[in-house]
Structure formats: C-alpha cells, structure tokens
Design a protein around this motif. Structure first.
Motif, short mmCIF file in Angstrom:
data_model
loop_
_atom_site.label_atom_id
_atom_site.label_comp_id
_atom_site.label_asym_id
_atom_site.label_seq_id
_atom_site.Cartn_x
_atom_site.Cartn_y
_atom_site.Cartn_z
N TYR A 37 0.82 -1.22 0.00
CA TYR A 37 0.00 0.00 0.00
C TYR A 37 0.85 1.27 0.00
O TYR A 37 0.51 2.25 -0.65
CB TYR A 37 -0.88 0.06 1.25
N THR A 38 1.95 1.29 0.77
CA THR A 38 2.75 2.52 0.85
C THR A 38 3.24 2.92 -0.54
O THR A 38 3.08 4.07 -0.97
CB THR A 38 3.95 2.33 1.80
N GLU A 59 8.87 -4.04 -7.54
CA GLU A 59 8.39 -4.90 -6.47
C GLU A 59 9.19 -6.21 -6.47
O GLU A 59 9.31 -6.86 -7.51
CB GLU A 59 6.87 -5.16 -6.65
N ALA A 60 9.68 -6.58 -5.28
CA ALA A 60 10.55 -7.77 -5.18
C ALA A 60 9.83 -9.03 -5.59
O ALA A 60 10.41 -9.91 -6.23
CB ALA A 60 11.06 -7.91 -3.74
N PRO A 67 2.20 -8.11 3.48
CA PRO A 67 1.14 -7.81 4.44
C PRO A 67 -0.01 -7.00 3.85
O PRO A 67 -1.16 -7.16 4.26
CB PRO A 67 1.88 -7.02 5.52
N SER A 68 0.27 -6.17 2.85
CA SER A 68 -0.81 -5.35 2.29
C SER A 68 -1.94 -6.19 1.72
O SER A 68 -3.09 -5.77 1.71
CB SER A 68 -0.27 -4.40 1.22
N ASN A 71 -3.65 -8.71 5.34
CA ASN A 71 -3.83 -8.22 6.71
C ASN A 71 -5.29 -8.41 7.15
O ASN A 71 -6.11 -8.99 6.42
CB ASN A 71 -3.41 -6.75 6.79
N GLY A 72 -5.61 -7.86 8.33
CA GLY A 72 -6.96 -8.03 8.85
C GLY A 72 -8.00 -7.17 8.13
O GLY A 72 -9.20 -7.36 8.31
N PHE A 74 -8.61 -4.01 8.67
CA PHE A 74 -9.12 -2.89 9.48
C PHE A 74 -8.58 -1.60 8.87
O PHE A 74 -7.36 -1.46 8.73
CB PHE A 74 -8.58 -2.94 10.91
N VAL A 203 14.96 -4.63 -5.47
CA VAL A 203 16.00 -3.59 -5.51
C VAL A 203 17.14 -4.04 -4.61
O VAL A 203 16.94 -4.32 -3.42
CB VAL A 203 15.42 -2.23 -5.10
N TYR A 278 -7.56 -9.20 17.13
CA TYR A 278 -8.39 -8.34 16.27
C TYR A 278 -9.29 -9.25 15.45
O TYR A 278 -8.86 -10.29 14.97
CB TYR A 278 -7.52 -7.41 15.40
N GLY A 366 1.25 -2.46 12.70
CA GLY A 366 -0.04 -3.16 12.61
C GLY A 366 -1.22 -2.26 12.33
O GLY A 366 -2.35 -2.72 12.28
N GLY A 368 -1.56 -0.05 9.35
CA GLY A 368 -1.01 0.57 8.14
C GLY A 368 -2.00 0.70 7.00
O GLY A 368 -1.73 1.39 6.02
N VAL A 369 -3.15 0.04 7.09
CA VAL A 369 -4.05 0.06 5.94
C VAL A 369 -4.55 1.49 5.69
O VAL A 369 -4.46 1.99 4.57
CB VAL A 369 -5.23 -0.93 6.13
#
Ligand SMILES: Cc1cc2nc3c(=O)[nH]c(=O)nc-3n(C[C@H](O)[C@H](O)[C@H](O)COP(=O)(O)OP(=O)(O)OC[C@H]3O[C@@H](n4cnc5c(N)ncnc54)[C@H](O)[C@@H]3O)c2cc1C
Length: 452
Positions: A37-38, A59-60, A67-68, A71-72, A74, A203, A278, A366, A368-369
């Motif tokens: 996401y970042t 992107e590797a 995780p993007s 994730n949960g 939220f 990278v 969560y 945790g 980050g969304v």
C-alpha cells in the motif's frame, strides 16, 4: 485447516497475472520501491498531482502479496492514539495528524467508489474492548464523546455478544476492506494511469534516487521506499524498527453464529491486550480472527515463521473459541501470518534518506491500511519537491532509534514472551509473576508507547 504464507484474501481476490521483471535501464521522475500500500498509494498520489509524471514501481515479488494483501483489513484512523500523539507532537499537530488519518479512512472508500474497485469497503466503527478485567478502561483516555465514545459492557455485547466483553470504546470513523482486492485494484488502476510496474524485481542497490535490480536500473529524480518489514535492510533504517509477526485464522462461513451474536453491523473489534486480538466478519459470514502474539524476526527477515507459525496459529484458534464458544465445533479453514514493522513509538514515520532524494515510510506497527494512504500523500509530495501540506505532516522527520542488534532481538523477544505470559495470566484472572510483570513493563519505562 490449511496453513499457507499468502492467505485466503489473495486467493479469494484471484491474483492478477504477474508482470515481467525490469530488464535494462530506464529514466523516470519517481521510482517507487515496494508494491504494498505505501508504494502503490504513493505512486497514485504522484500521478494525481502530476498526471504526466513518469512513475516506475519495482516490487521484489508480486504487488500486494506482502502484508498489504493479507492483513486483517481494518481501516483505522489514529483517533484512539490522540493522547500519545499529543504527548509526542503537541495538541495542534496531534489534532492535525488524527484528522488527516481519519480523512484517509474516508478517502480510501471514496477512491474505491470513484475507481470502481470492489474492495469490500464497508464503513463501520472500530470497537476496542476489554476482554479481561486487566483490560478494563482500554481506550478511555481517548474518549471525547464525539470521535471516540465510551461503551458499557451491555452496549458492547449488544453489538457482539462474546461472553468475554466487559466494556470499551467505539471509534466512529473506521472501515473494513478485503485487503488483497484493494492492493490489486490499486495496481490495476496505476497501470491504467501509465505507471510502469515491474514485479520479481528486488531492488538490491539504491544510490540517491537510482535503484538497481539484478536485471536493470532506474535512474529517477526522486525515490520512494515502502518495503515494510524489510526497511531495516536499508543501512540508515537499521536501528529504527523491529519486526514481529501477526497471524490470522479464518472460519468457515458461520452466518448463524454471527446472527446469534448480534454481530451483523460489520464492526471491526480489537481487545485491550498489548499483543492484541483483532476480529472482524466477512461478507460471506466468516470470522477472521487475528493475534499479534507472533515471534520477533532477526534483522529484516520477513519469511519463515513470520508468515506461518503453527504455535501462534494454534493459540489464535484456541483464543477464537474462548471469545466465541459456539465455534467449538466449527471449522477453521485457513490460517496465515505476516511480518509487522514495529517502531519504538508504535507510530509510522516518513524519513529522508541520506542525500535527501529518497524518502521511506515504515513503522505502522499493525495499523497501516489507513495510515499508508496518508503516508503515501506525504511521500508523493516530498518526491515532487513540496515542503508544505502532506509533506509537513508531523510524522515526517527523523525516527527514533531502537536498541542495536543483537540486544534488540534478544531483548524484544524476552519482553514479548513476558507480555504473552502476562496477558495469558490476566485472561485467566491469575496474577503474573514479579519477573514477568517487570519485563512486560519495560517498554513503557523506556518511554516506548504501545498505542493500540
Ligand atoms: C497478519 C497481519 C494483519 C494485519 N492487520 C492489519 C489491519 O487489520 N489493519 C491495519 O491497518 N494493518 C494491519 N496490518 C499491517 C498492514 O498490513 C501494514 O501496515 C501495511 O500493509 C504496510 O504496507 P507497506 O506497503 O508499507 O508494506 P508491505 O505490505 O510489507 O509491502 C512492502 C512491499 O515491498 C516489497 N519489497 C521488500 N523489499 C523490497 C526490495 N528490496 N525491492 C523491491 N520491493 C521490496 C515486498 O515484497 C512487499 O510487497 C497487518 C499485518 C499483518 C502481517
């Protein structure tokens, strides 16, 4: 129960076909390292501000497979962290940051709507609940009667009737998403906007704003780094974060159980533990139940037990049934995990790298969304040479240090084990032993804040 590294969300979303790796040399205005996401939001915001900009994402592995995409889901603001934000940044800046993070929660929903991306975005409050006597009062410091309101035990149980729930707070602005659908939707829309995205393009060298992979090199005017738990692999960030892991177990569809619990409003719920649980529902009537009690990683390692840890999964499954005894005989179909980039303050940071042409964001701890959308605004503004607006948000600047290795991993693992033991004892109404209490209290005594 199927354990795997990538999780159910990615499979449900139907991962898109991989894009070819970088081969050869390219010039760009902005090179983005990392397709979570970042990185993806940053690229999006750059193109929103400068539609003609040449943006390259490296992107590797596959965009959204980190995780993007698992994730949960939220989507949270920082409203509940306001007391910590005030302490760190002062009242005005804290308010600005909380407002920007809440605006990002809503902006993600508006983006899905405008772009026709079905990421299952569902606006719904976030309930932070006490699930044991030691958690009573959780979130109370943030209650302002408007954005965060107190809930009695009966009020919480009216929203979700777990026998453990004793009261808590409701954070009004919030949402849930299907995380992989959001990541893949972003990737798709970026391609349509003309961004060049290369997958399987790790990278391995960064010099100013020139990024090199095994197959080529991108020379850019500015670089944006969003590599999550791998941030510590960059020398200037080595002592700025630790990496732990979180795991999720997913039930079979249990709409009857949700009905009986009265948990039909889509609320995202977390408890008052430091290593929190969560939990949320899905549109097809499942419960996704996560626990942040996984191990610490050595260095910037983000694979292996960070992604699938059978012990953590077994505990999460047992905890799921403690929360909802009616699930005793119902199947947990899938389980998976992933690395969490933890900053000492548990707040994310956007930092310049030496030379000033590259900026990195990490440390979401945790959450980050939602905040990655806000950090992406800051990173895009910085890459375009702006110094005001999002580029001046309080999270932009130097990040505090964590203790150096090997002290960091050994110390953090010890503290983490103590927290697991303390919170398990408190759950069973036992008093944790004095050494466990002393170790678990260390982060707060060292000035490290646990904000959720
Ligand atoms: C199990 C779990 C549950 C979570 N639940 C929630 C939640 O409910 N709500 C919430 O807000 N947050 C949650 N989080 C945290 C959230 O997923 C992250 O904060 C967020 O996804 C961070 O996005 P990112 O882009 O910074 O990092 P990532 O998603 O980690 O993306 C980084 C990308 O960079 C790539 N990369 C790494 N190194 C390189 C390199 N050298 N070159 C190129 N690419 C590279 C990786 O392959 C990866 O795709 C959870 C995390 C986990 C693991």
């Amino acid at each position: 129960m199927r354990h795997d590294a990538h999780g159910w969300w990615i499979e449900e979303a139907g991962p898109p076909r991989a894009l070819p790796p970088l081969a050869g040399e390219l010039d760009a205005d902005v090179v983005v390292v990392g397709g979570g996401y970042t990185g993806l939001w940053s690229a999006w915001h750059v193109l929103e501000s400068e539609p003609g900009a040449r943006v390259v994402v490296l992107e590797a592995e596959r965009c959204g497979f980190g995780p993007s995409g698992r994730n949960g889901g939220f989507v949270q603001s920082m409203d509940v962290s306001l007391p910590t934000l005030r302490e760190r940044y002062g009242p005005a800046a804290a308010q600005e940051l909380a407002a920007a993070s809440a605006a990002s929660v809503e902006a993600i929903g508006a983006w899905c709507e405008a772009e026709g991306v079905d990421a299952w975005y569902r606006a719904a409050p976030h309930l932070i609940v006490a699930a044991a006597p030691a958690q009573d009062g959780v979130g109370a410091a943030a209650v302002d009667g408007a954005t965060v309101v107190a809930l009695s035990g009966a009020e919480v149980r009216a929203r979700c009737a777990s026998p453990l729930f004793r009261g808590g707070v409701e954070v009004k602005v919030g949402a849930t998403v299907q995380p992989a659908r959001l990541a893949f939707g972003l990737r798709e829309r970026l391609l349509e906007r003309g961004a060049l995205i290369f997958e399987h393009s790790r990278v391995i060298a960064l010099d100013g704003a020139t990024a090199g992979t095994a197959g080529g090199r991108v020379r850019a005017g500015a670089a944006i780094i969003g590599v999550g738990g791998a941030s510590g692999a960059l020398r200037p960030l080595r002592d700025r974060l630790t990496v732990s892991s979180s795991h999720i177990v997913l039930t079979e569809p249990v709409p009857d159980v949700l009905e009986a619990l009265g948990w039909t409003g889509g609320e995202a719920i977390s408890d008052g533990r430091t290593l929190l649980h969560y939990l949320r529902t899905t549109p097809d009537g499942r419960i996704a139940f996560g626990w942040a009690g996984g191990r610490m990683a050595a260095g910037a390692r983000t694979t292996g037990r960070m992604e699938v840890d059978p012990d953590v999964i077994a505990r999460a499954r047992a905890d799921l049934v403690r929360f909802f005894p009616a699930l005793e005989d119902r199947a947990v179909e899938r389980a998976w995990g992933g690395p969490i980039d933890v900053s000492p303050t548990h707040l994310p940071f956007v930092v310049p790298l030496p030379g000033g042409r590259a900026h990195a964001a990490f440390g979401y701890t945790g959450n980050g969304v939602g905040p990655s959308h806000m950090a992406g605004r800051a990173l895009a503004a910085l890459a375009l040479g702006r110094r005001d607006g999002a580029a001046a948000l309080p999270i932009v600047g130097a990040a505090p240090r964590v203790p150096p290795e090997p002290l960091r991993v050994a110390g953090a693992a010890l503290i983490r084990r103590a927290l697991v033991a303390k919170e398990a004892a408190e759950q069973d109404a036992r008093r944790p032993s004095p050494p466990v209490r002393a170790l678990a209290a260390l982060p707060a005594r060292m000035g490290m804040h646990i904000v959720r």
